[in-house]
Enzyme design. Structure first.
Site, short mmCIF file in Angstrom:
data_model
loop_
_atom_site.label_atom_id
_atom_site.label_comp_id
_atom_site.label_asym_id
_atom_site.label_seq_id
_atom_site.Cartn_x
_atom_site.Cartn_y
_atom_site.Cartn_z
N ARG A 21 43.51 37.94 1.65
CA ARG A 21 44.91 38.26 1.42
C ARG A 21 45.52 39.08 2.54
NH1 ARG A 21 43.64 40.41 -4.60
NH2 ARG A 21 41.61 40.66 -3.62
N GLY B 279 34.94 49.11 -1.21
CA GLY B 279 35.27 49.59 0.14
C GLY B 279 36.74 49.54 0.49
N ASP B 280 37.58 49.05 -0.42
CA ASP B 280 39.01 48.93 -0.11
C ASP B 280 39.86 49.93 -0.89
OD1 ASP B 280 38.81 47.77 -2.60
OD2 ASP B 280 39.85 45.90 -2.08
N GLY C 95 42.60 44.64 -12.33
CA GLY C 95 42.10 44.21 -13.63
C GLY C 95 42.72 45.11 -14.70
N ASN D 9 41.97 48.95 -13.98
CA ASN D 9 40.63 49.32 -13.53
C ASN D 9 40.67 49.72 -12.06
OD1 ASN D 9 37.83 49.41 -13.08
ND2 ASN D 9 37.74 47.19 -12.66
N ARG E 75 47.39 60.35 23.69
CA ARG E 75 46.34 59.36 23.42
C ARG E 75 44.94 59.94 23.66
NH1 ARG E 75 47.76 54.89 27.29
NH2 ARG E 75 45.77 54.09 26.53
N LYS F 44 47.01 60.41 28.50
CA LYS F 44 45.75 59.73 28.18
C LYS F 44 44.66 60.37 29.02
CE LYS F 44 43.23 56.91 29.83
NZ LYS F 44 42.74 55.95 30.80
N ASN G 18 47.01 56.00 37.43
CA ASN G 18 45.55 56.13 37.37
C ASN G 18 44.82 54.82 37.58
OD1 ASN G 18 46.65 55.20 34.95
ND2 ASN G 18 44.92 55.97 33.75
C1 UD1 Z 1 38.57 44.33 -8.20
C2 UD1 Z 1 38.23 44.36 -9.71
C3 UD1 Z 1 39.48 44.71 -10.49
C4 UD1 Z 1 39.99 46.07 -10.03
C5 UD1 Z 1 40.23 46.07 -8.51
C6 UD1 Z 1 40.49 47.49 -8.08
C7 UD1 Z 1 36.42 42.74 -10.06
C8 UD1 Z 1 36.10 41.39 -10.56
N1 UD1 Z 1 37.72 43.07 -10.10
O1 UD1 Z 1 39.50 43.29 -7.97
O2 UD1 Z 1 39.19 44.78 -11.87
O3 UD1 Z 1 41.18 46.37 -10.69
O4 UD1 Z 1 39.07 45.60 -7.81
O5 UD1 Z 1 40.72 47.56 -6.71
O6 UD1 Z 1 35.55 43.46 -9.70
N2 UD1 Z 1 33.40 42.33 -2.40
C9 UD1 Z 1 32.12 42.06 -1.95
N3 UD1 Z 1 31.57 40.85 -2.23
C10 UD1 Z 1 32.22 39.90 -2.94
C11 UD1 Z 1 33.51 40.19 -3.42
C12 UD1 Z 1 34.09 41.42 -3.12
O7 UD1 Z 1 31.50 42.89 -1.30
O8 UD1 Z 1 31.64 38.84 -3.16
C13 UD1 Z 1 34.00 43.63 -2.08
C14 UD1 Z 1 35.26 43.51 -1.24
O9 UD1 Z 1 34.95 43.61 0.15
C15 UD1 Z 1 36.11 44.68 -1.71
C16 UD1 Z 1 35.62 44.95 -3.12
O10 UD1 Z 1 34.39 44.27 -3.27
O11 UD1 Z 1 35.89 45.84 -0.93
C17 UD1 Z 1 36.61 44.48 -4.17
O12 UD1 Z 1 36.85 43.09 -4.02
P1 UD1 Z 1 38.30 42.48 -4.18
O13 UD1 Z 1 38.18 41.03 -3.93
O14 UD1 Z 1 39.27 43.25 -3.39
O15 UD1 Z 1 38.54 42.72 -5.74
P2 UD1 Z 1 39.93 42.80 -6.50
O16 UD1 Z 1 40.48 41.43 -6.65
O17 UD1 Z 1 40.78 43.82 -5.86
CA CA Z 2 40.70 45.01 -3.96
#
Ligand code: UD1
Ligand code: CA
Length: 447
Positions: free
Chosen positions: A18, A109-110, A147, A183, A313, A331, A366
């Site tokens: 996305r 991680g996000d 979720g 969630n 920088r 810099k 530079n």
């Molecule tokens: C997920 C949750 C959702 C929650 C949201 C919060 C699930 C099914 N859904 O959705 O309930 O509200 O996060 O931010 O868990 N990742 C992997 N391997 C994979 C898929 C994902 O490592 O196969 C990692 C991604 O890199 C990311 C994290 O897991 O850092 C979450 O994945 P993402 O696809 O962003 O989940 P959401 O759709 O946001």
């Molecule tokens: Ca996410």
């Protein structure tokens, strides 16, 4: 601290489709470092024995970046070759999770704005409630992509009871979509229960993925109960799925960085237009004026003034009382105490002593097209407006360059000397030559 989570798992394998960029999502930068670094930092604050990071897309790059940023941390990387969902990502860790560790904290991680204090609060609840799992939820103004938290109806008939399940947006009914409790994606789960339930996950949902969230349902439905812990500040739950979310997260991180400096006695006139990366040092009493960008690693002393419209920088160091003004870029520049460069300058790869004045429009050139070279400017030097100093050059202490002087590469202006012209040469030499009449063989030559 009473560490409940001996093992932390961070999911960071996804591509981040996305985002529509080629870089792995978790390496997208926020104020000078990857978003994953903020999550790792939060996890490490709990002092866990091990942090397992699940990597997949851009695995080598993620491993390298994180290992460099946290060289001494107990981090291990687990490869998820195909990204089949968050549940599958944790399944990939099954063999690495020590079954004798009591509980596992799982993070995504996000989610870079989650505070370590919130993770500690979750840990606290987990220990106090004695539940098999706790998770964070939040009442979101904009539940986009999250979720939805489904709770059972309590005795009064309102849906505020125990947590039943998490329904992903794409699987939700219109009624469920209207729910505002979502969630966050942070779970603290009893290790034995987690390892028992992981193999039972199915992928019969709208995305054909193995959802980690289904474990919540499994735990809730067999009577054990999953304890939701509500995060008070919705900002903490900014999840980054798109570049738009990345910009929001950056704003949040930026505010925290600026607040830290404000609290430490740095005057920031307009936080809304001030950009300061996470690892910048700024001394007390320094003034940062609007529309200023200060990048990673820059060090600024006390009583300095920077801006408006300055760009400091990598590798820039300002000693106490230095002043960098509008449309000036530095810099790898060391600017000595009390030195001023107030207008329209580029100062690259240069050491400037103390008490010097860099005139408007000075360029320290530079780069020769292939290599970068260093320039030295001494204490109290006076560099005239519009000077171009081609590196490598040296301007001695107390020396002067005239307005518009061009110092060709390799110039050495002795201390106290005055150089003018194009190409610049010592005023004394020019006068001496004038006395003798013009010498066509040396006129205009490099001094
Ligand atoms: C997920 C949750 C959702 C929650 C949201 C919060 C699930 C099914 N859904 O959705 O309930 O509200 O996060 O931010 O868990 N990742 C992997 N391997 C994979 C898929 C994902 O490592 O196969 C990692 C991604 O890199 C990311 C994290 O897991 O850092 C979450 O994945 P993402 O696809 O962003 O989940 P959401 O759709 O946001
Ligand atoms: Ca996410």
């Amino acid at each position: 601290m009473g560490a409940a989570a001996e093992t932390v798992v961070i999911l960071a394998a996804g591509q981040g489709t996305r985002m529509r960029t080629s870089k792995p999502k978790v390496l997208a930068e926020l104020c000078g470092r990857p978003m994953l670094a903020y999550v790792v930092e939060g996890a490490l604050a709990l002092e866990p024995q091990r942090v397992l990071i699940v990597i997949g897309k851009g695995a080598d790059e993620v491993r390298e970046k994180i290992s460099t940023l946290f060289p001494d941390a107990p981090i291990e990387f687990v490869l998820q070759e195909e990204q089949l969902g968050t549940g599958h990502a944790v399944q990939c860790c099954s063999d690495s999770i020590d079954s004798t560790s009591r509980s596992v904290l799982i993070l995504y991680g996000d989610m870079p704005l989650l505070r370590a204090e919130t993770l500690m609060q979750l840990q606290q609840e987990y220990l106090e409630q004695g539940s098999r799992a706790c998770l964070l939820t939040v009442h979101a103004l904009d539940p986009r992509g999250f979720g939805r938290v489904i709770r059972s109806r309590d005795s009064s008939g309102s849906a505020g009871g125990a947590l039943e399940r998490i329904v992903e947006e794409r699987d939700a009914s219109p009624e469920q979509l209207a729910l505002r409790e979502v969630n966050v994606g942070v779970y603290l789960i009893n290790t034995e229960e987690l390892l028992r339930l992981l193999p039972t996950l199915q992928n019969n949902n709208a995305q054909g993925e193995y959802y980690l969230t289904d474990i919540v349902h499994a735990l809730a439905s067999d009577g054990g109960g999953v304890q939701p812990v509500v995060v008070a500040d919705p900002e903490e739950a900014i999840g980054v799925n798109t570049l738009r979310h990345l910009a929001e997260a950056r704003r949040g991180i930026q505010d925290r960085i600026l607040e830290r400096h404000l609290a430490a006695g740095v005057f920031i006139e307009d936080p809304d237009t001030t950009f300061v990366d996470w690892d910048v040092e700024i001394g007390t009493g320094t003034r940062i004026l609007p529309c200023t960008v200060i990048r990673s690693g820059v060090r600024i002393g006390e009583g300095c003034e920077v801006g408006p419209f300055s760009h400091l920088r990598v590798g820039s160091v300002l000693d106490n009382g230095a002043e960098i003004g509008n449309f000036t870029e530095t810099k790898k520049a060391h600017v000595g105490a009390g030195t001023k460069a107030k207008h329209l300058s580029y100062l690259g790869d240069v050491s400037i002593g103390s008490g010097a004045n860099i005139g408007a429009g000075t360029i320290v050139a530079n780069y020769d097209g292939v290599n970068k070279h260093h320039t030295d400017i001494g204490d109290r030097a006076f560099v005239g407006s519009g000077s171009v100093i081609i590196a490598p050059s040296t301007v001695g202490a107390d020396a002067t360059t005239g307005g518009g002087a061009v110092l060709t590469g390799g110039s050495v202006v002795p201390p106290g000397d005055v150089w003018i012209g194009v190409p610049a040469q010592s005023l004394a030499d020019r006068k001496a030559k004038k006395g003798r009449g013009p010498d066509p063989s040396t006129e205009g030559a490099k001094p």
